[in-house]
Design an enzyme around this catalytic site. Sequence first.
Site, mmCIF file in Angstrom:
data_model
loop_
_atom_site.group_PDB
_atom_site.id
_atom_site.type_symbol
_atom_site.label_atom_id
_atom_site.label_comp_id
_atom_site.label_asym_id
_atom_site.label_seq_id
_atom_site.Cartn_x
_atom_site.Cartn_y
_atom_site.Cartn_z
ATOM 1 N N ALA A 112 -14.979 -10.290 3.870
ATOM 2 C CA ALA A 112 -15.476 -8.992 4.335
ATOM 3 C C ALA A 112 -14.341 -8.078 4.768
ATOM 4 O O ALA A 112 -14.552 -6.927 5.101
ATOM 5 C CB ALA A 112 -16.466 -9.192 5.484
ATOM 6 N N SER A 117 -9.330 -15.125 6.169
ATOM 7 C CA SER A 117 -8.418 -16.053 5.498
ATOM 8 C C SER A 117 -7.140 -16.243 6.313
ATOM 9 O O SER A 117 -6.613 -17.352 6.392
ATOM 10 C CB SER A 117 -8.106 -15.584 4.084
ATOM 11 O OG SER A 117 -7.594 -14.280 4.116
ATOM 12 N N ASP A 160 -2.187 -9.554 8.928
ATOM 13 C CA ASP A 160 -3.351 -10.340 9.348
ATOM 14 C C ASP A 160 -2.947 -11.637 10.036
ATOM 15 O O ASP A 160 -3.538 -12.036 11.044
ATOM 16 C CB ASP A 160 -4.232 -10.666 8.130
ATOM 17 C CG ASP A 160 -4.885 -9.424 7.551
ATOM 18 O OD1 ASP A 160 -4.506 -8.309 7.952
ATOM 19 O OD2 ASP A 160 -5.776 -9.561 6.687
#
Length: 334
Positions: A112, A117, A160
């Site tokens: 999404a 991940s 991330d």
Amino acid sequence: MKVYVSAPGKVTLFGEHAVVYGQPAIVASIDKRVHVYAEARSDGVITIEARDLRAPGVIVTYREGEVTVETDYGLVLPAIAYLNKAVEIVSKYLGSKHGVKLVVKSEMPVGAGLGTSAAVAVATVTAYAYSGGYELTREEIAKLGWEVEKAVQGVASPMDTSIATYGGFLKIRFSGDNVERSYLKIDNNLPILLSYVEREFRTRDMVLMVRERVSKYPHLYGRIVELIGNVVHEAEKALIEFDLSRLGELMNLNHGLLDALGVSTRRLNEVVYAARSSGALGAKLTGAGGGGCAIALSPPEKLDTVETVLRFLSDFTMRTSLGGEGIKIHIEKS
Ligand code: MEV
């Protein structure tokens, strides 16, 4: 030894895509997490259980030498590939491999754009190392997690995996292997709504599409990328001063620039415009675009109205608080 590790998902507040070209970006952790449990096995076998990866609607494609499993939320097999790769990369780094039972659970849907991940990667790196009796610094966790993402995805910025490791609010900039992170100290709670619409394109495809445009028209798309960098500098000040109306204005500007890069979609634009017209101070897509998530910044008294409108237009909408803790490690010695 039993090890419980959790890591948060994230939203990119400002600067996605431009970060790939050396511009800064601002990311924040969200209150949804990935949990990885690891227990060393004396028989050397590695088992992986992936639970709650919330993946309705499965499409399996067999190509020569490759099987892909796609779901309504994107590719699911990679989520498992991150665990595999994490074990491989950490074993190589430590120079030692041990058997392990790994169980992964996620409070967020895969694919999404919420950094699931990356959270899986850093949590698995940590859980695997600690289950073998090793310890890693945050720096090592972020670096190894980034290596896992790059190995599985081919392209990835350290954004991330950094936020999944450190949590909070982070301004990040990278060039090659050199990553600059600065922590923004924000004491207030930022009222954010997060809406998801069906993903039409994968992150990798969006990154490659922008790359093609930037190299074809550097004087046009390259300029947009630079402008996004300028928005990030302004946003950092507005965030530190906690000036919500300026932040909203800058989110709108950032969204317009992302739309100009070509990464928004009709449905994302609908969500963004509806959020603004129902009272949000600002709204933008977050992450790679091509569908996926949008965020809206709303004054507390308008939150209910904006949320109702977004629920109507999106596949799911939730409230989230930003800036929670990064990786958490709990060890149970037997
Ligand atoms: C994806 O969440 C954000 C992008 O900037 C890609 C990346 O930073 O890896 C589009």
